[in-house]
Scaffold this motif. Structure first.
Motif, PDB file in Angstrom:
ATOM      1  N   UNK A  58     -15.467 -58.684 -12.529  1.00 55.66           N
ATOM      2  CA  UNK A  58     -16.646 -59.305 -13.144  1.00 55.66           C
ATOM      3  C   UNK A  58     -16.929 -60.688 -12.576  1.00 55.66           C
ATOM      4  N   UNK A  59     -15.888 -61.322 -12.028  1.00 51.80           N
ATOM      5  CA  UNK A  59     -16.052 -62.641 -11.409  1.00 51.80           C
ATOM      6  C   UNK A  59     -16.318 -62.536  -9.911  1.00 51.80           C
ATOM      7  N   UNK A  60     -16.554 -61.313  -9.428  1.00 51.89           N
ATOM      8  CA  UNK A  60     -16.947 -61.117  -8.037  1.00 51.89           C
ATOM      9  C   UNK A  60     -15.835 -60.793  -7.070  1.00 51.89           C
ATOM     10  N   UNK A  61     -14.619 -60.536  -7.582  1.00 56.82           N
ATOM     11  CA  UNK A  61     -13.490 -60.261  -6.696  1.00 56.82           C
ATOM     12  C   UNK A  61     -13.301 -58.753  -6.483  1.00 56.82           C
ATOM     13  N   UNK A  62     -12.496 -58.401  -5.499  1.00 53.06           N
ATOM     14  CA  UNK A  62     -12.303 -57.006  -5.118  1.00 53.06           C
ATOM     15  C   UNK A  62     -11.010 -56.445  -5.692  1.00 53.06           C
ATOM     16  N   UNK A  63     -11.114 -55.332  -6.370  1.00 52.75           N
ATOM     17  CA  UNK A  63      -9.930 -54.649  -6.901  1.00 52.75           C
ATOM     18  C   UNK A  63      -9.394 -53.711  -5.824  1.00 52.75           C
ATOM     19  N   UNK A  64      -8.109 -53.820  -5.560  1.00 50.88           N
ATOM     20  CA  UNK A  64      -7.451 -52.923  -4.603  1.00 50.88           C
ATOM     21  C   UNK A  64      -6.478 -52.062  -5.401  1.00 50.88           C
ATOM     22  N   UNK A  65      -6.863 -50.826  -5.634  1.00 46.69           N
ATOM     23  CA  UNK A  65      -6.045 -49.903  -6.416  1.00 46.69           C
ATOM     24  C   UNK A  65      -5.226 -49.048  -5.461  1.00 46.69           C
ATOM     25  N   UNK A  66      -3.930 -49.306  -5.445  1.00 49.46           N
ATOM     26  CA  UNK A  66      -3.046 -48.543  -4.553  1.00 49.46           C
ATOM     27  C   UNK A  66      -2.501 -47.336  -5.298  1.00 49.46           C
ATOM     28  N   UNK A  67      -2.803 -46.171  -4.793  1.00 51.39           N
ATOM     29  CA  UNK A  67      -2.250 -44.933  -5.332  1.00 51.39           C
ATOM     30  C   UNK A  67      -0.953 -44.638  -4.583  1.00 51.39           C
ATOM     31  N   UNK A  68       0.152 -44.661  -5.312  1.00 49.64           N
ATOM     32  CA  UNK A  68       1.447 -44.476  -4.670  1.00 49.64           C
ATOM     33  C   UNK A  68       1.771 -43.021  -4.407  1.00 49.64           C
ATOM     34  N   UNK A  69       1.021 -42.411  -3.505  1.00 53.22           N
ATOM     35  CA  UNK A  69       1.306 -41.007  -3.191  1.00 53.22           C
ATOM     36  C   UNK A  69       2.649 -40.869  -2.486  1.00 53.22           C
ATOM     37  N   UNK A  70       3.101 -41.955  -1.831  1.00 53.53           N
ATOM     38  CA  UNK A  70       4.417 -41.932  -1.192  1.00 53.53           C
ATOM     39  C   UNK A  70       5.482 -42.457  -2.145  1.00 53.53           C
ATOM     40  N   UNK A 111     -16.787 -51.914  -6.611  1.00 58.82           N
ATOM     41  CA  UNK A 111     -16.007 -53.114  -6.295  1.00 58.82           C
ATOM     42  C   UNK A 111     -14.515 -52.794  -6.229  1.00 58.82           C
ATOM     43  N   UNK A 112     -14.211 -51.509  -6.004  1.00 58.98           N
ATOM     44  CA  UNK A 112     -12.812 -51.073  -5.981  1.00 58.98           C
ATOM     45  C   UNK A 112     -12.488 -50.377  -4.669  1.00 58.98           C
ATOM     46  N   UNK A 113     -11.426 -50.809  -4.030  1.00 58.16           N
ATOM     47  CA  UNK A 113     -10.896 -50.100  -2.869  1.00 58.16           C
ATOM     48  C   UNK A 113      -9.732 -49.236  -3.347  1.00 58.16           C
ATOM     49  N   UNK A 114      -9.814 -47.952  -3.128  1.00 59.54           N
ATOM     50  CA  UNK A 114      -8.719 -47.050  -3.473  1.00 59.54           C
ATOM     51  C   UNK A 114      -7.999 -46.665  -2.189  1.00 59.54           C
ATOM     52  N   UNK A 115      -6.720 -47.026  -2.115  1.00 57.14           N
ATOM     53  CA  UNK A 115      -5.943 -46.719  -0.911  1.00 57.14           C
ATOM     54  C   UNK A 115      -4.654 -46.011  -1.308  1.00 57.14           C
ATOM     55  N   UNK A 116      -4.173 -45.178  -0.430  1.00 63.47           N
ATOM     56  CA  UNK A 116      -2.941 -44.421  -0.649  1.00 63.47           C
ATOM     57  C   UNK A 116      -1.867 -44.990   0.277  1.00 63.47           C
ATOM     58  N   UNK A 117      -0.699 -45.360  -0.297  1.00 64.58           N
ATOM     59  CA  UNK A 117       0.305 -45.988   0.566  1.00 64.58           C
ATOM     60  C   UNK A 117       0.999 -45.006   1.504  1.00 64.58           C
ATOM     61  N   UNK A 118       0.719 -43.720   1.328  1.00 68.11           N
ATOM     62  CA  UNK A 118       1.198 -42.754   2.309  1.00 68.11           C
ATOM     63  C   UNK A 118       0.544 -42.943   3.666  1.00 68.11           C
ATOM     64  N   UNK A 119      -0.621 -43.654   3.679  1.00 65.24           N
ATOM     65  CA  UNK A 119      -1.328 -43.898   4.933  1.00 65.24           C
ATOM     66  C   UNK A 119      -0.460 -44.671   5.920  1.00 65.24           C
ATOM     67  N   UNK A 120       0.395 -45.565   5.435  1.00 63.26           N
ATOM     68  CA  UNK A 120       1.266 -46.305   6.359  1.00 63.26           C
ATOM     69  C   UNK A 120       2.721 -45.835   6.315  1.00 63.26           C
ATOM     70  N   UNK A 121       3.201 -45.438   5.167  1.00 60.81           N
ATOM     71  CA  UNK A 121       4.608 -45.049   5.091  1.00 60.81           C
ATOM     72  C   UNK A 121       4.872 -43.716   5.797  1.00 60.81           C
TER      73      UNK A 121
END
Length: 387
Positions: A58-70, A111-121
């Motif tokens: 709400x204050x203009x920042x970006x939420x980075x939601x990491x889905x721990x698929x790994x 305003x949400x980035x959804x990333x999966x940590x399996x992408x790097x692990x």
């Protein structure tokens, strides 16, 4: 003002000064929240951190939601007395789909980035894993209370569990997080992330810890295993019914932790609790469903109270009473029973048996007045209605 809003309701921020400096950078901050979808549904306890993430949005920042698929296939050992049972990646991905759907009832998807940590692990070689492990000492890992406790009790600590804080910390490097949000039990893991970021020459993330939400019993952490939870996918009527069972003290915590505000002190506690239940039900369903659920609860409470109630003349109860004197007078007028103050305090008031229109009266010295149509429950067998 924004700093005060963001700190409100937190258990600890390391540090407030660092957060203030980051807020002055003049760019959207990257706010990290990592979740391991080990189950398909989430409850209100899970939403505490998500609500804080939404405040940043709400204050203009970006939420980075990491889905721990790994990481979910490893299992977070935090707070565990034994290793978590293994879960397949297919199960994790299926759970993640419903988890994110429920999370987006709070978060703004744009305003949400959804990333999966399996992408790097999943791409790391064994050599890279060993190099990452070399950055953390065994002494550091054994400072964790859960590991120390298990070792002291002669319980096993599996080597793969030691990897978890390392992986969570590396997530912070990969997404370049400015702030990481987590429960108070996540302090160790988030600090590992700060160390890794420093070693990589990056600005260190601010640690923002949220208190663990007590369940409906007001004692244990909200969890399905304890049966004291409110699921965000439950029907609105079930949500309202459950929330109306909490204590006034817990209601204040729920207002702050789930809505980010304080309750109206001028409102009657029962009305304030109904408003809390209505707003939470509306958030996960809609306004119409929430209003209907509240209406049904009021009708059911009134019906339960009036069923078998003994009518007593309101004229006998004019003016203000304390809860103690009201209960004593009602027992005597309605049932010709004389109860001692000690007996009333111990057997009726303290355990919450005394209820006015469904609202528990647990302070014997609190002032209270009654009106025509009010229903006072004195015990399971004794209820009066003022006429």
């Amino acid at each position: 003002m924004s700093l005060e809003q963001l700190i409100a309701g937190t258990a600890k921020v390391l540090s407030e000064k660092e957060l203030e400096e980051k807020l002055k950078l003049g760019r959207p901050l990257r706010i990290k929240l990592g979740v391991d979808p080990t189950a398909p549904d989430i409850h209100l306890g899970h939403t505490v951190a998500i609500e804080k993430l939404r405040q940043f949005q709400k204050l203009g920042h970006t939420a980075v939601l990491i889905i721990g698929d790994f990481t979910a296939t490893v299992g977070d050992p935090t707070g565990r007395s034994t290793a978590r049972p293994p879960i397949t990646r297919e199960e994790v991905l299926a759970n993640a789909e419903t988890y994110t759907t429920q999370a987006f009832k709070i978060l703004d998807p744009e305003k949400t980035e959804v990333v999966y940590n399996g992408e790097w692990f999943n791409k790391m070689t064994y050599v890279e894993v060993l190099k990452l492990n070399a950055r953390v000492t065994m002494q550091q890992m054994l400072q964790r209370e859960d590991f120390k406790t298990r070792l002291a009790e002669g319980k096993e600590v599996r080597l793969h569990e030691i990897q978890y804080p390392i992986m969570q910390g590396w997530d912070s490097v990969m997404v370049r997080s400015d702030v990481e949000i987590g429960g108070t039990d996540q302090l160790f893991n988030i600090l590992v992330g700060r160390d890794f970021q420093k070693e990589e020459g990056m600005p260190q993330q601010v640690v923002m810890l949220m208190p663990l939400l007590e369940g409906l019993d007001g004692v244990k952490k909200m969890s399905k295993s304890s049966g004291n939870y409110v699921g965000v996918s439950e029907p609105a009527t079930e949500m309202v019914n459950k929330l109306m069972s909490i204590s006034d003290e817990l209601m204040d915590k729920y207002y702050l932790m789930l809505l980010g505000e304080s309750r109206d002190e001028n409102a009657h506690p029962r009305d304030a609790k109904l408003e809390l239940a209505r707003r939470i039900a509306a958030r996960y369903h809609d306004d119409a469903s929430a209003e209907e659920a509240v209406k049904l609860w009021i009708e059911r409470a009134a019906g339960n109270q009036e069923s078998g109630a003994t009518e007593v003349p309101l004229s006998e109860f004019s003016g203000e009473f304390t809860v103690l004197s009201l209960a004593s007078t009602a027992f005597e007028v309605g049932f010709n029973l004389k109860k001692s103050n000690g007996e009333l305090k111990k057997q009726a008031i303290a355990p919450g048996a005394i209820q006015l229109n469904g609202e528990k009266l647990t302070d014997p010295n609190a002032t209270v007045s009654v009106a025509e149509g009010d229903v006072l429950r004195l015990s399971k067998k004794h209820t009066v209605k003022f006429v």
